[in-house]
Design a protein around this motif. Sequence first.
Motif: not given
Length: 471
Positions: A370-372, A377-379, A385-388
């Motif tokens: 869920y977090f990823i 989506i925020l990225k 935000i470069g990478e999640v």
Amino acid sequence: MYDNFIKLEEIDSENKLEELWINSIKPYVFDRDESFIATQEKHESNARTYARKFPISIRKGLGIYVEDTKGKIFMDCLAGAGTLALGHNHPLVIEALRDCLDNQNVLMALDISTPVKDRFINTLLENLPKEFADNCKLQFCSPSGADAVEAAIKLCKIATGRSGVFSFTGGYHGMTHGALSLTASKAEKLLVSNLMKDVTFLPYPYNYRCPFGIGGDACDDVSLHYIENILKDSHSGINLPAAFILEVVQGEGGVIVSSDKWIKGIREITQRYNIPLIIDEVQTGVGRTGTMFAFEASGIIPDIIVISKAIGGSLPLSLIAYDKKFDKWTAGAHAGTFRGNQLAMNAGIAVLDHIRDNNILDNVKKQGEYFINELNILKQKYSCIGEVRGKGLMIGIEIVDPLSSKDNLGIFQTNYELSKKIQISCLENGLIVELGGRNDSVIRLLPPLTITNKQAKNIIGILNNVIKEYY
Ligand SMILES: Cc1ncc(COP(=O)(O)O)c(C=O)c1O
């Protein structure tokens, strides 16, 4: 002094805390003169760390929530640097501690046999892969992760008669003299002369900022090729080491997740050259990445694992588990007074049992995904935000400067100033997050493994509100 504060003792559930937390979200003005902070700042060493980043004085905690001395409630995604697998003051942990206290258990027993230790050993072995557990020995260590790293290295040197150690770029193994030698971050090493000399840092496949400048899956292949070449090339200048030490997911290094293929490749190389493989599970162990120990997901069996943090159920405990063929050291070869913390062992049993009996690992995987997804989506929305990335509930958001020049892989430079601002704004908005990675530009989330989806949503909500202020 506490007159107007929320009485956490009157709150018996995290649900009520949630209401209070939502009501307490408003920009918060920190006051460094607050008495506890000021006196501790005055008396404590320059080397203190978290106290500098979080100018709050924590009074109480329950689950994911902590309350400061002014009655402000925070969601704690630092969780004692990953120690609090079940969050603060989980009822089963408290019961396990009470149980010890009410029964006049000895509280500390050096490494003398006790019934509590017996139960702890059995529970731990039941939670390790059978192939490893059936064949392993345990050494309890002085209770830090770093001391267990020291023990692992000594064991390998004694068992192999060799002196060198191979560690990895981005790796973190602790702050004692030997462990610091194996730790990659240069700033902490700069001022300490004469660290362990014979340490070779190999390139960890940090695909986003690939050390070989190629990125993607090819980074894994080149890393493996390069490492094997060092071992087989008679002119590489580096002799066979006593051990390899690595994290399956690098925590302090910036939540860098290695692939199963790479871990398997390292296992094959170390087996081919008869080199003990130490997996440092200090941060990843006890369910953090969605399996009880992170190495399990890659389908390998290491020679030695280093365990600490969450294994003591919030209290200090550390140990190594290793293939008995390496048990070549003699009595007292690794000692230390505090190896018999009975409260930590009983609390650790409660944590391991609870994780297993309540499918907590499923929750770790579900909430982790869920977090990823939400962070990706925020990225899409925020170019900083470069990478999640992450595995289970070990999650990192790499913050970049979208106005900086790109490297040859098209990746922007790290942005410490912004990650720091985001960390402070999160705190002001009731969320405790840590930074890590290159230039401290990775926002790290290490919530309790029992986090609910509602809590995860609230965390995403805060991150969205905070980051949108900047981009
Ligand atoms: C992977 C890893 N190894 C070792 C350590 C050192 O543990 P300690 O701080 O308890 O000495 C840490 C601490 O964060 C860690 O993350």
